[in-house]
Design an enzyme around this catalytic site. Structure first.
Site, PDB file in Angstrom:
ATOM      1  CG  HIS A  67      -0.298   0.450   2.479  1.00 15.30           C
ATOM      2  ND1 HIS A  67       0.405  -0.429   3.256  1.00 15.30           N
ATOM      3  CD2 HIS A  67      -0.201   1.647   3.095  1.00 15.30           C
ATOM      4  CE1 HIS A  67       0.888   0.210   4.298  1.00 15.30           C
ATOM      5  NE2 HIS A  67       0.542   1.479   4.228  1.00 15.30           N
TER       6      HIS A  67
HETATM    7  C1  UD1 Z   1      -2.185   5.437   5.753  1.00 14.23           C
HETATM    8  C2  UD1 Z   1      -0.944   5.985   6.454  1.00 14.23           C
HETATM    9  C3  UD1 Z   1       0.120   4.907   6.584  1.00 14.23           C
HETATM   10  C4  UD1 Z   1      -0.437   3.619   7.158  1.00 14.23           C
HETATM   11  C5  UD1 Z   1      -1.653   3.188   6.340  1.00 14.23           C
HETATM   12  C6  UD1 Z   1      -2.273   1.903   6.829  1.00 14.23           C
HETATM   13  C7  UD1 Z   1      -0.522   8.381   6.060  1.00 14.23           C
HETATM   14  C8  UD1 Z   1       0.279   9.361   5.294  1.00 14.23           C
HETATM   15  N1  UD1 Z   1      -0.362   7.074   5.698  1.00 14.23           N
HETATM   16  O1  UD1 Z   1      -1.848   5.179   4.394  1.00 14.23           O
HETATM   17  O2  UD1 Z   1       1.166   5.390   7.409  1.00 14.23           O
HETATM   18  O3  UD1 Z   1       0.538   2.600   7.104  1.00 14.23           O
HETATM   19  O4  UD1 Z   1      -2.617   4.247   6.375  1.00 14.23           O
HETATM   20  O5  UD1 Z   1      -3.285   1.442   5.987  1.00 14.23           O
HETATM   21  O6  UD1 Z   1      -1.277   8.742   6.932  1.00 14.23           O
HETATM   22  N2  UD1 Z   1      -9.121   4.429   1.342  1.00 14.23           N
HETATM   23  C9  UD1 Z   1     -10.339   3.796   1.208  1.00 14.23           C
HETATM   24  N3  UD1 Z   1     -10.960   3.387   2.337  1.00 14.23           N
HETATM   25  C10 UD1 Z   1     -10.437   3.558   3.570  1.00 14.23           C
HETATM   26  C11 UD1 Z   1      -9.189   4.209   3.686  1.00 14.23           C
HETATM   27  C12 UD1 Z   1      -8.537   4.620   2.564  1.00 14.23           C
HETATM   28  O7  UD1 Z   1     -10.846   3.598   0.110  1.00 14.23           O
HETATM   29  O8  UD1 Z   1     -11.063   3.151   4.559  1.00 14.23           O
HETATM   30  C13 UD1 Z   1      -8.394   4.893   0.137  1.00 14.23           C
HETATM   31  C14 UD1 Z   1      -8.429   6.386  -0.011  1.00 14.23           C
HETATM   32  O9  UD1 Z   1      -9.449   6.806  -0.806  1.00 14.23           O
HETATM   33  C15 UD1 Z   1      -7.101   6.711  -0.640  1.00 14.23           C
HETATM   34  C16 UD1 Z   1      -6.219   5.565  -0.223  1.00 14.23           C
HETATM   35  O10 UD1 Z   1      -7.018   4.549   0.283  1.00 14.23           O
HETATM   36  O11 UD1 Z   1      -7.184   6.666  -2.033  1.00 14.23           O
HETATM   37  C17 UD1 Z   1      -5.165   6.001   0.745  1.00 14.23           C
HETATM   38  O12 UD1 Z   1      -5.693   6.320   2.044  1.00 14.23           O
HETATM   39  P1  UD1 Z   1      -4.851   7.277   3.026  1.00 14.23           P
HETATM   40  O13 UD1 Z   1      -5.508   7.333   4.322  1.00 14.23           O
HETATM   41  O14 UD1 Z   1      -4.551   8.557   2.337  1.00 14.23           O
HETATM   42  O15 UD1 Z   1      -3.438   6.597   3.197  1.00 14.23           O
HETATM   43  P2  UD1 Z   1      -3.003   5.077   3.294  1.00 14.23           P
HETATM   44  O16 UD1 Z   1      -2.343   4.702   2.029  1.00 14.23           O
HETATM   45  O17 UD1 Z   1      -4.105   4.189   3.795  1.00 14.23           O
END
Ligand code: UD1
Length: 352
Positions: free
Chosen positions: A202
């Protein structure tokens, strides 16, 4: 004493579980969820499975660019912190939720404690590295998981604020491992115990460049045994956008698992392929070999002890690395003995 825990993303719910339990008779515990993760299996499922009290506040911030997400959290948390007036604001790990909470709190002159302080990748491309460095320098109390983390704090002039409490993810892993120890393999994939690998991916550095993502997926696809890829939403979104098929070769794509199911799946596996910090350590604690798709790791002990191998550039030989012989057995316990949450609460109460 009143302690406000701020969480928002999946690994923080895992860290919150043993803290919420240890806090029960020691302090009034208020939980604020930023809403960074919002899918049921990325958030609510963890509260239910790990017996965490429902958050007192959920800001429902959701996704966005780093600036949008962190900015919205900052303004939302300012109000939560003001209304709660806690003795400590406790922030966890390295996500945007961590940094937003620390920054909102110090500007309000509220004492901040950072759990999982002192971890460093020294990779300035990682958003998490900036989040953890800035949070450590803002916080008043630095609760470190390992001696290596304490050494990093000392190198940055922060030794005076550091306390070595151990790793709270080890606490929860041991509790859940004992609970699921005798449960049969329960994966929604046609695999046999001991004859498959678990994979997760991820990190933006791995998912957001389509060429790199394609090379990683091609490398994983060539592993001899089946690979169950637990696809994080970020991975699915990016793969869809670039027309990259994830279910190729050895790979079966599954939804992310709840924590007990993940521990069950890893325990029965032949190995783990991941770029997650937590999972590298969980694999080590379950004595399952891990291959980490990153140039470096914060959990250097897993590499030093021979249970984790880093692969960053040439993915054509990834399968051979994944299928390497098991390392020598070890009873080393660099992450503590499962009492880090108690140590954390004691440190907060003693210094409150
Ligand atoms: C975040 C954290 C990372 C952690 C990870 C665990 C930051 C910068 N990164 O990364 O340190 O290891 O979480 O998973 O804070 N999304 C969904 N549903 C959800 C959550 C996210 O669809 O419930 C999608 C969002 O739309 C986005 C992507 O996942 O496109 C990334 O989500 P985001 O919270 O920005 O960061 P992570 O990659 O999950």
């Amino acid at each position: 004493m009143r302690i406000l825990s701020v969480v928002g993303a999946r690994p923080q719910f895992v860290k919150l579980a043993p803290i919420a339990k240890a806090m029960r008779d020691e302090a009034e515990h208020v939980i604020a969820h930023t809403g960074q993760h919002y899918d049921h299996n990325m958030s609510d499922a963890f509260f239910a499975d790990l017996g965490i009290p429902a958050p007192d506040v959920n800001l429902g911030i959701g996704s966005g660019s780093h600036g949008e997400q962190t900015g919205a959290m900052l303004s939302g948390l300012e109000k939560v912190i003001t209304d709660t007036a806690p003795d400590w604001v406790l922030v966890y790990g390295d996500t945007n939720s961590t940094l937003a909470a620390a920054l909102a709190a110090v500007k309000l002159h509220q004492p901040v404690a950072h759990l999982e302080a002192g971890l460093r990748s020294f990779n300035r491309r990682m958003p998490e590295e900036h989040n953890r460095v800035l949070t450590d320098h803002a916080a008043d109390l630095l609760l470190a998981p390992t001696q290596v983390a304490m050494d990093h704090l000392a190198d940055e002039g922060l030794a005076g604020r550091g306390v070595l409490v151990g790793d709270v993810m080890t606490d929860v892993l041991y509790q859940v491992r004992d609970r699921v120890a005798d449960t049969p393999l329960a994966l929604d994939a046609a695999v046999e115990p001991g004859a498959y690998h678990v994979a997760t991916l991820h990190r933006p550095d791995n998912t957001d460049d389509p060429e790199r993502l394609r090379a990683i997926i091609d490398g994983i696809a060539k592993v001899d045994t089946p690979v169950v890829l637990l696809a994080h939403p970020r991975l699915r979104h990016v793969a869809d956008r670039h027309g990259i098929d994830l279910g190729v070769g050895a790979i079966t794509v599954c939804e992310p698992l709840g924590y007990p199911e993940l521990v069950n799946a890893v325990s029965h596996s032949a190995g783990v392929i991941t770029d997650s910090g937590g999972l590298q350590k969980e694999a080590f604690l379950l004595r399952v070999p891990c291959t980490t798709i990153r140039p470096e790791t914060e959990w250097v002990e897993t590499v030093d002890l021979g249970w984790n191998v880093l692969v960053d550039r040439d993915f054509s030989t990834l399968a051979a690395t994944v299928e390497r012989p098991r390392p020598a057995a070890t009873d080393a316990a660099p992450y503590g003995t499962g009492r880090a949450a108690e140590n954390t609460v004691r440190a907060l109460v003693d210094r409150g």
